[in-house]
Write an enzyme that holds these catalytic residues in place. Structure first.
Site, mmCIF file in Angstrom:
data_model
loop_
_atom_site.group_PDB
_atom_site.id
_atom_site.type_symbol
_atom_site.label_atom_id
_atom_site.label_comp_id
_atom_site.label_asym_id
_atom_site.label_seq_id
_atom_site.Cartn_x
_atom_site.Cartn_y
_atom_site.Cartn_z
ATOM 1 N N GLU A 1 -12.995 12.510 -80.502
ATOM 2 C CA GLU A 1 -13.306 13.146 -81.924
ATOM 3 C C GLU A 1 -14.774 13.399 -82.311
ATOM 4 O OE1 GLU A 1 -10.236 12.135 -85.135
ATOM 5 O OE2 GLU A 1 -12.214 11.301 -85.773
ATOM 6 N N CYS B 1 -39.372 21.362 -105.880
ATOM 7 C CA CYS B 1 -40.016 20.644 -106.996
ATOM 8 C C CYS B 1 -39.581 19.094 -106.884
ATOM 9 C CB CYS B 1 -39.811 21.296 -108.376
ATOM 10 S SG CYS B 1 -40.864 22.758 -108.512
HETATM 11 C C1 LIG Z 1 -17.789 12.058 -88.915
HETATM 12 C C2 LIG Z 1 -16.466 11.533 -88.143
HETATM 13 C C3 LIG Z 1 -16.371 11.874 -86.824
HETATM 14 C C4 LIG Z 1 -17.639 12.674 -85.913
HETATM 15 O O1 LIG Z 1 -18.937 11.902 -86.084
HETATM 16 P P1 LIG Z 1 -19.946 12.296 -85.018
HETATM 17 O O2 LIG Z 1 -21.007 11.215 -85.221
HETATM 18 O O3 LIG Z 1 -20.500 13.630 -85.731
HETATM 19 O O4 LIG Z 1 -19.553 12.647 -83.684
HETATM 20 C C5 LIG Z 1 -15.406 11.715 -86.027
HETATM 21 N N1 LIG Z 1 -14.492 11.071 -86.576
HETATM 22 C C6 LIG Z 1 -14.577 10.639 -87.984
HETATM 23 C C7 LIG Z 1 -12.978 10.283 -88.758
HETATM 24 C C8 LIG Z 1 -15.548 10.915 -88.866
HETATM 25 O O5 LIG Z 1 -15.556 10.652 -90.065
#
Ligand SMILES: *Cc1c(COP(=O)(O)O)cnc(C)c1O
Length: 424
Positions: free
Chosen positions: A267, A340
């Protein structure tokens, strides 16, 4: 797979074959540019996994989502808004998982309406889902009790993290699931950006323990996100083969134990898009302050917030509109924006300490490119200081496509109202 270290040029003439001047002629500055070829290559790096689920919060433009969908990548949404983005990019409900630690009321209604799969980050979510969608199956995001991240703000495991279900709470989740007729069919561990392999084997072991505690209803495991990319010279990629092997061993042990196939997802957010992205700005002032030399840009932390948020480091290069100097003559330079706010510095370290970067000489009107800006770049941009958010441009097959227009004054005040003046 690659363990090669990266080098970054300090002088740049083009991005994926498109001259930087031609991009600026068309879209102005500041401007985000994404190279589709890089994104494709990153997707292909991860094909060993059964399913790649893109964490769209890293870069959620619907054109990027559309292209990832066409590459067979499914998507993660962390809010009702991100669910709508995925739908607008052509995903059906089956391609979307809602992952969060809470249901706000809007998200819960949408999950119910579309029948979305949910990845629960709090035991309360099991109960709340059970009330609107009895019979649903869910995955659990588990906090194994330890974490890892390139900064406190990106560490998503351990007792200080708000993310996921505490590993000691699994029995309670099982009871809640029974009570509300919910099936736990998968496990997920995303414990922070900046994973290393040693740490990863601990994560795999923790996931295996929890999976065995839950038992044979488990059919999916997710390696979460957090795959790092090199932002500095000398940093290297994670060895994707080894990363896959570690998770695959865990999967195989669980398959043997349970006697059925286990699907393995990954993921990533950052990994798929970070290196595809560039923020092009124009140098609008060059000045000396005591011993420090400053390049001030027409882009600020409202465009790219990672430096001020995390002290994040982005490689920087210069496009010279006039004569191109030798890449050997470099000067320590501070790079800042127009806001700013004294923290509007791109070359800062965590804690806000101003740092210098060895950069070539440059003049007003030259372009400065903040690189590896595709992840957590545009999506964190804001209208602070009354600034229009930048356009986003996709380079694909030698063509430039505007995938988001620069904002206008109408966008800036949309929804604002002046009530009738009080009488007297
Ligand atoms: C943010 C997130 C990711 C991705 O994280 P990366 O560091 O960008 O790969 C994957 N799964 C969940 C549940 C997230 O919140």
């Amino acid at each position: 797979m690659s363990t090669a270290t990266n080098s970054f040029p300090v002088i740049r003439r083009e991005i994926s074959g498109m001259s930087i001047d031609s991009i600026v002629q068309k879209y102005g500055t500041p401007c985000y540019v994404y190279d589709m070829a890089t994104i494709k290559q990153k997707v292909n790096d991860l094909r060993a996994f059964d399913l790649i689920r893109y964490a769209q919060k890293a870069c959620s433009n619907i054109a990027i989502l559309d292209r990832l969908r066409r590459l067979g990548v499914v998507v993660d949404a962390v809010s009702a808004g991100e669910v709508h983005r995925a739908l607008a990019a052509g995903y059906g409900p089956e391609g979307i998982v809602y992952t969060a630690d809470v249901f706000d009321r809007e998200a819960l209604a949408l999950v119910k309406k579309l029948g979305l799969h949910v990845n629960c980050g709090s035991p309360d979510m099991i109960e709340q889902l059970g009330q609107v969608q009895p019979g649903a199956s869910v995955t659990l995001r588990v906090n194994p009790g330890f974490g890892h991240g390139h900064s406190q703000k990106t560490n998503t495991g351990g007792p200080q993290s708000k993310h996921g279900i505490w590993h000691g709470d699994i029995d309670r989740c099982l009871r809640l699931a029974d009570l509300h007729n919910i099936v736990i069919d998968g496990l997920h561990m995303h414990i922070g950006s900046g994973t290393d392999l040693e740490h990863l084997s601990q994560v795999c072991d923790a996931l295996e323990r929890v999976a065995k505690q839950i038992g044979r209803t488990i059919t999916t495991i997710s390696a979460g996100g957090g795959l790092p990319v090199p932002y500095r010279v000398g940093q290297s990629y994670v060895d994707i083969d080894k990363y896959f092997q570690l998770w695959d061993q865990t999967r195989k042990r669980l398959e043997k134990d349970f006697g059925h196939a286990i699907r393995m997802e990954i993921e990533p957010g950052r990994y798929l898009v970070a290196e595809s992205g560039y923020l092009i700005a124009e140098i609008r002032a060059v000045k000396n302050m005591g011993e420090n030399r400053f390049y001030l840009l027409d882009a600020g932390f409202n465009d790219l917030a990672r430096p001020i948020l995390y002290g994040a480091y982005h490689p920087i290069s210069i496009y010279h509109r006039g004569a191109v100097p030798s890449a050997d003559a470099l000067f320590d330079t501070v790079v800042g924006g127009p806001l700013c706010e004294s923290g509007d510095i791109f070359t800062q370290e965590e804690g806000g300490f101003v740092a210098k970067r060895a950069l070539p000489p440059a003049s007003i009107g030259d372009y400065l490119i903040l690189e590896v800006a595709g992840a957590y770049g545009f999506v964190m941009s804001s209208n602070y200081n009354g600034r229009f958010r930048a356009p986003e441009v996709l380079i694909e097959d030698g063509q430039l496509h505007c995938i988001r227009e620069r904002e206008t004054f109408d966008d800036l005040i949309r929804g604002e109202k002046i009530p009738a003046a009080p009488i007297g």
